[in-house]
Design an enzyme around this catalytic site. Sequence first.
Site, PDB file in Angstrom:
ATOM      1  N   ASP A 275      -2.889   5.749  10.913  1.00 25.43           N
ATOM      2  CA  ASP A 275      -2.369   6.035   9.575  1.00 25.43           C
ATOM      3  C   ASP A 275      -0.991   6.649   9.804  1.00 25.43           C
ATOM      4  O   ASP A 275      -0.883   7.816  10.184  1.00 25.43           O
ATOM      5  CB  ASP A 275      -3.323   7.009   8.870  1.00 25.43           C
TER       6      ASP A 275
ATOM      7  N   LYS B  37       9.373   7.363   6.822  1.00 28.62           N
ATOM      8  CA  LYS B  37       8.677   6.260   6.154  1.00 28.62           C
ATOM      9  C   LYS B  37       9.402   5.826   4.874  1.00 28.62           C
ATOM     10  O   LYS B  37       9.362   4.663   4.485  1.00 28.62           O
ATOM     11  CB  LYS B  37       7.253   6.715   5.829  1.00 28.62           C
TER      12      LYS B  37
ATOM     13  N   ASP C 248      -4.529   9.042  -3.886  1.00 27.14           N
ATOM     14  CA  ASP C 248      -3.896   9.480  -2.637  1.00 27.14           C
ATOM     15  C   ASP C 248      -2.705  10.391  -2.928  1.00 27.14           C
ATOM     16  O   ASP C 248      -1.654   9.936  -3.358  1.00 27.14           O
ATOM     17  CB  ASP C 248      -3.452   8.222  -1.866  1.00 27.14           C
TER      18      ASP C 248
ATOM     19  N   GLU D   3      -3.385   1.039   2.825  1.00 33.78           N
ATOM     20  CA  GLU D   3      -4.046   2.344   2.937  1.00 33.78           C
ATOM     21  C   GLU D   3      -5.288   2.480   2.047  1.00 33.78           C
ATOM     22  O   GLU D   3      -6.335   2.930   2.523  1.00 33.78           O
ATOM     23  CB  GLU D   3      -3.043   3.467   2.647  1.00 33.78           C
TER      24      GLU D   3
END
Length: 604
Positions: free
Chosen positions: A8, A69, A190, A168
């Site tokens: 992850d 990211k 999330d 994800e």
Amino acid sequence: MSRAIGIDLGTTNSCVATLVEGRPIIVPNSEGGRTTPSVVTFTADGQRLVGAAARRHVNHPAHTITSIKRFMGRQWDEVTEEMAMIPYQVERGADDDVRIAIAGRQYTPPEISAMILQQLKTDAEAFLGEPVSDAVITVPAYFNNAQREATQAAGKIAGLNVLRILNEPTAASLAYGLDQAQEQTVLVFDLGGGTFDVSILDLGQGLFEVKSTHGDNHLGGDNFDQAIVNWMLAEIHRAWGLNLTADQGQVSRLRLIAEAAKVALSSKPSTQITLPFPNEGKPCLLDLSREKLNALTVDLLARMDRPVQQALADAGLASSDIGHVVLVGGMTRMPAVADHLRHLIDKEPQDGIDPDEVVAIGAALQAGILAGAIKDILLLDVTPLSLGIETRGGIFTRLIARNTSVPTHKTHTFTTAEDGQTSMEFRILQGESEMAAFNKTLGSFRLDGITPARRGLMEVDVSFDIDANGILHIHAEDITTGNGRQIRIEGGAVLSEAEVTRMTEEAEVHAGDARRLHDLAEARNLAEILADEIERSLSVQRDRIEACHEAALEDQIRRLRDALKNDEASEIRTRIQGLTEAAQVLIKGAHGATRKTKSRENVP
Ligand code: AMP
């Protein structure tokens, strides 16, 4: 097959898992941490630190790369907001991409991500006592081609064989084994360090389908930390008369302290904060209660409502249709966050797996599936936006509709737009508007060597392929010559989750305009083709038809051409009708003069 791991690769933290005797375990890093900060720092003495060591290095914020990211696979003109949020320097690269500038050197975002991945790989090898080469890496469901490719590239640079790029929320659901159960709808909530994502999935008997995704790219734990920092700065000013706002080093330290206080308040009702400077030899202390934290962050909690509602609306569901709720991200441990979600969706979340480990666990299971250790699971994900190409008149011709399950393959035949055309320019677009101009250009390419012929005669097959990693491959082939071109969309496909939302909303706002423009472009295309075709037929058949018909036809052609000078679709359509009726004499007199008027889409 060598050992495969699931990674992850998060905005704030990353996590690694693997299967041991068929069961997933978290692979701790060299410091024993179950997650590793996604941080790289370049120290003054030329060292490179990754993870917790880098995160502790708060004295050189300009040399410490966080949230890489956010820059993955994105272009310069799309990261203005991100740039305002980071303390390090970014520069425009030669391909209009983003480069990280450190000590006179430029790094691409995949290179920085690769440093994190390499550390994770090394730590995993040390823990497992064997080499690791294969990995499944997760990305947000809304990541586009460029972002997925950049992630894949980062894996390669780090020496990993990337088995799959996995969404994800899909990974999180897989971790709970929700694929095994009856068909059901799962909402994955999330809230991480820097981003908030809501995804709705349809699961059952090994089937995974993302129905919708929404979120807020600028909402996460960092905002909560910042709210505490702001409060601390005000308290420090009030109690000790110190203004630390401009002191970057102190603010960085306060941020770490704020985060620790926030985490502490998830398990106790109040906490005492020791500030990083003494006053007259005594430590400076501040008390913070859970209630106070909730009050400081009430607006942040409220920002979670809209994405949840929007994701439900997009999936065409009511909150009562949700069968399971899965929590992802360390921030869902904050009691007020989970309570807020319970208030939005009246359902107890799935329990038992740490929210900051659940995605890595799912990735490890997926790696197991691909390595053949676990069988019988079929993975389906969907495209977040429609994909297509621009055709004559600026029309967006869809090849793959939004929310199509991937992998997918679609082929469409296009024809030339002009007489004698020897090349075709394909502009690849992503978006929901009927008009190309309102959508996002992903890239373009030219197919040369087309045999010159009348418009609409030469045909080219264009196929769009989205592979299991969500990467778009395009192939165009001239049907006559077999001449073809193959491209992968790289670099240009830059859409953040927020942009997906914005573009979808804008497409709705512009829907009326787009429909009018589309209608007009379609009428124009048809009119131009019709007028040309009939003129051509008329010149061939002039001797065979009566003079009055000829005059009537010429009159109708002129009227149609006049109508084309204005942008009135209804007027053009009336004239098309008039000309079509007058042209009956030609159709009777010859073969199919107007047959090609309703042609396939033309590409200029
Ligand atoms: P992630 O990106 O999923 O690793 O989430 C990281 C965010 O979760 C950071 O903002 C952390 O401060 C926050 N976090 C981690 N553990 C807790 C906790 N127990 N309570 C509140 N926030 C937490």
